[in-house]
Design a protein around this motif. Structure first.
Motif, PDB file in Angstrom:
ATOM      1  N   UNK A  61       0.820  -1.204   0.000  1.00  9.45           N
ATOM      2  CA  UNK A  61       0.000   0.000   0.000  1.00  9.45           C
ATOM      3  C   UNK A  61       0.859   1.262   0.000  1.00  9.45           C
ATOM      4  N   UNK A  62       2.082   1.150   0.483  1.00 10.46           N
ATOM      5  CA  UNK A  62       2.996   2.299   0.480  1.00 10.46           C
ATOM      6  C   UNK A  62       3.208   2.787  -0.953  1.00 10.46           C
ATOM      7  N   UNK A  63       3.362   1.846  -1.891  1.00  8.35           N
ATOM      8  CA  UNK A  63       3.575   2.220  -3.281  1.00  8.35           C
ATOM      9  C   UNK A  63       2.358   2.830  -3.933  1.00  8.35           C
ATOM     10  N   UNK A  64       1.172   2.586  -3.357  1.00  8.57           N
ATOM     11  CA  UNK A  64      -0.056   3.198  -3.867  1.00  8.57           C
ATOM     12  C   UNK A  64      -0.167   4.638  -3.388  1.00  8.57           C
ATOM     13  N   UNK A  65       0.206   4.874  -2.143  1.00  6.05           N
ATOM     14  CA  UNK A  65       0.001   6.186  -1.525  1.00  6.05           C
ATOM     15  C   UNK A  65       1.153   7.160  -1.713  1.00  6.05           C
ATOM     16  N   UNK A  66       2.345   6.615  -2.008  1.00  6.23           N
ATOM     17  CA  UNK A  66       3.521   7.473  -2.085  1.00  6.23           C
ATOM     18  C   UNK A  66       4.389   7.105  -3.288  1.00  6.23           C
ATOM     19  N   UNK A  67       5.213   8.053  -3.701  1.00  5.44           N
ATOM     20  CA  UNK A  67       6.334   7.748  -4.590  1.00  5.44           C
ATOM     21  C   UNK A  67       7.604   7.858  -3.746  1.00  5.44           C
ATOM     22  N   UNK A  68       8.689   7.347  -4.270  1.00  6.95           N
ATOM     23  CA  UNK A  68       9.961   7.409  -3.539  1.00  6.95           C
ATOM     24  C   UNK A  68      10.359   8.859  -3.267  1.00  6.95           C
ATOM     25  N   UNK A  69      10.151   9.713  -4.286  1.00  8.48           N
ATOM     26  CA  UNK A  69      10.536  11.116  -4.153  1.00  8.48           C
ATOM     27  C   UNK A  69       9.677  11.825  -3.107  1.00  8.48           C
ATOM     28  N   UNK A  70       8.390  11.506  -3.079  1.00  9.70           N
ATOM     29  CA  UNK A  70       7.501  12.135  -2.103  1.00  9.70           C
ATOM     30  C   UNK A  70       7.913  11.786  -0.676  1.00  9.70           C
ATOM     31  N   UNK A  71       8.292  10.533  -0.466  1.00  8.24           N
ATOM     32  CA  UNK A  71       8.736  10.133   0.867  1.00  8.24           C
ATOM     33  C   UNK A  71      10.030  10.840   1.261  1.00  8.24           C
ATOM     34  N   UNK A  72      10.933  10.987   0.308  1.00 10.22           N
ATOM     35  CA  UNK A  72      12.208  11.639   0.600  1.00 10.22           C
ATOM     36  C   UNK A  72      12.031  13.118   0.924  1.00 10.22           C
ATOM     37  N   UNK A  73      11.029  13.756   0.276  1.00 10.85           N
ATOM     38  CA  UNK A  73      10.845  15.199   0.427  1.00 10.85           C
ATOM     39  C   UNK A  73       9.890  15.585   1.554  1.00 10.85           C
ATOM     40  N   UNK A  74       9.123  14.618   2.064  1.00 14.52           N
ATOM     41  CA  UNK A  74       8.128  14.970   3.077  1.00 14.52           C
ATOM     42  C   UNK A  74       8.813  15.355   4.388  1.00 14.52           C
ATOM     43  N   UNK A  75       8.157  16.197   5.152  1.00 17.73           N
ATOM     44  CA  UNK A  75       8.712  16.701   6.398  1.00 17.73           C
ATOM     45  C   UNK A  75       7.906  16.166   7.576  1.00 17.73           C
ATOM     46  N   UNK A  76       8.167  14.912   7.934  1.00 17.48           N
ATOM     47  CA  UNK A  76       7.493  14.305   9.073  1.00 17.48           C
ATOM     48  C   UNK A  76       8.147  14.775  10.372  1.00 17.48           C
ATOM     49  N   UNK A  77       7.346  14.931  11.379  1.00 15.82           N
ATOM     50  CA  UNK A  77       7.857  15.305  12.694  1.00 15.82           C
ATOM     51  C   UNK A  77       7.627  14.152  13.664  1.00 15.82           C
ATOM     52  N   UNK A  78       8.584  13.936  14.535  1.00 12.57           N
ATOM     53  CA  UNK A  78       8.466  12.857  15.500  1.00 12.57           C
ATOM     54  C   UNK A  78       9.324  11.677  15.092  1.00 12.57           C
ATOM     55  N   UNK A  79       9.811  10.966  16.066  1.00 13.31           N
ATOM     56  CA  UNK A  79      10.737   9.864  15.814  1.00 13.31           C
ATOM     57  C   UNK A  79      10.111   8.748  14.989  1.00 13.31           C
ATOM     58  N   UNK A  80       8.857   8.389  15.298  1.00 14.32           N
ATOM     59  CA  UNK A  80       8.195   7.293  14.595  1.00 14.32           C
ATOM     60  C   UNK A  80       7.989   7.633  13.129  1.00 14.32           C
ATOM     61  N   UNK A  81       7.531   8.862  12.859  1.00 20.30           N
ATOM     62  CA  UNK A  81       7.279   9.263  11.474  1.00 20.30           C
ATOM     63  C   UNK A  81       8.574   9.428  10.697  1.00 20.30           C
ATOM     64  N   UNK A  82       9.623   9.903  11.384  1.00 20.31           N
ATOM     65  CA  UNK A  82      10.925   9.995  10.725  1.00 20.31           C
ATOM     66  C   UNK A  82      11.402   8.604  10.317  1.00 20.31           C
TER      67      UNK A  82
END
Length: 253
Positions: free
Chosen positions: A14-35
């Protein structure tokens, strides 16, 4: 086995449905778990993809390769292999939140090779009530009918019509690598001047549209046999010229 793997790795795929590799690299998640998710999610998706796509070893009997029957029915979409079209529809409907019967009907209308189109159409529908689905399907039918009409006009203008006819009684069935090659499949190819694998690939949609009217299993079986036949003709010119029982028919192309 492959269906069980899809179930086991459903969340990772499902990760590949919701995200691209570039989107994951560029996203700004906060918190240890999300990082941690940002850093490892794509790797988890690729591992899951490799596992569900794993192909078994080739099988041969008495030194003769056996066509992989299971592989004939496999369906590939977006780099992921499914055991068949029904399995793909089931999994993709679940991933994209589309009612499975609705996606099945859309795929039946547009053809198996246009899965991306089918998914886009379903996702952009105005709703999934019975009335809304019925209206969307009627709209799609009208759109496809218009496309067929336009294609027919274009084909006639280019002179792209069947110009050859081969009686079924002229065509000899044969068996190659323990696979029966249907005379009806050969007839279909001859009448469209298809004598190479590339030409067959270009007309794959038309082939399945023609033979799936009887049965999808029949269509897959015929297509697999025709692929083996044309590959034999291409890779063994001497056999094609001297031993192919239908060589005189291909000479007429």
């Amino acid at each position: 086995m492959k269906e069980q793997l899809h179930k086991r790795y459903a969340k990772h795929l499902q990760i590949g449905v919701n995200w691209t590799k570039e989107e994951l690299e560029d996203c700004e998640f906060e918190g240890k778990a999300l990082e941690g998710f940002r850093e490892s999610a794509w790797a988890m998706f690729e591992i899951a993809k490799e596992r569900v796509n794993y192909q078994g070893w080739p099988i041969s009997i008495d030194g003769m390769p056996v066509a992989g029957i299971a592989n004939v029915f496999q369906f590939e979409f977006d780099g992921i292999f499914y055991t068949g079209l029904n399995h793909a529809v089931q999994q993709l409907a679940l991933k994209y939140g589309i009612p499975q019967p609705y996606l099945e009907q859309v795929v039946e209308l547009v053809g198996r090779s246009k899965m991306a189109y089918a998914l886009r159409f379903c996702k952009t529908s105005y709703g999934y009530s019975d009335a809304q689905i019925k209206a969307s399907l009627e709209s799609l039918k009208a759109l496809l009918a218009e496309e067929v009409a336009n294609d027919s006009v274009a084909a006639v203008s280019k002179g792209s019509v069947l110009s050859r006819s081969f009686a079924i009684k002229e065509i000899k069935e044969l068996i190659l690598y323990r696979t029966q090659i249907s005379s009806y499949a050969i007839q279909w190819a001859l009448e469209r001047e298809i004598d190479t694998l590339q030409k067959l690939a270009d007309q794959e949609d038309a082939f399945f549209e023609h033979f799936s009217q009887d049965s999808e299993v029949v269509a897959f079986t015929y297509f697999n046999g025709l692929q083996i036949y044309l590959e034999k003709r291409e890779t063994d010119p001497q056999w094609a010229e001297q031993d192919d029982p239908n060589r005189t028919l291909f000479e007429r192309l």
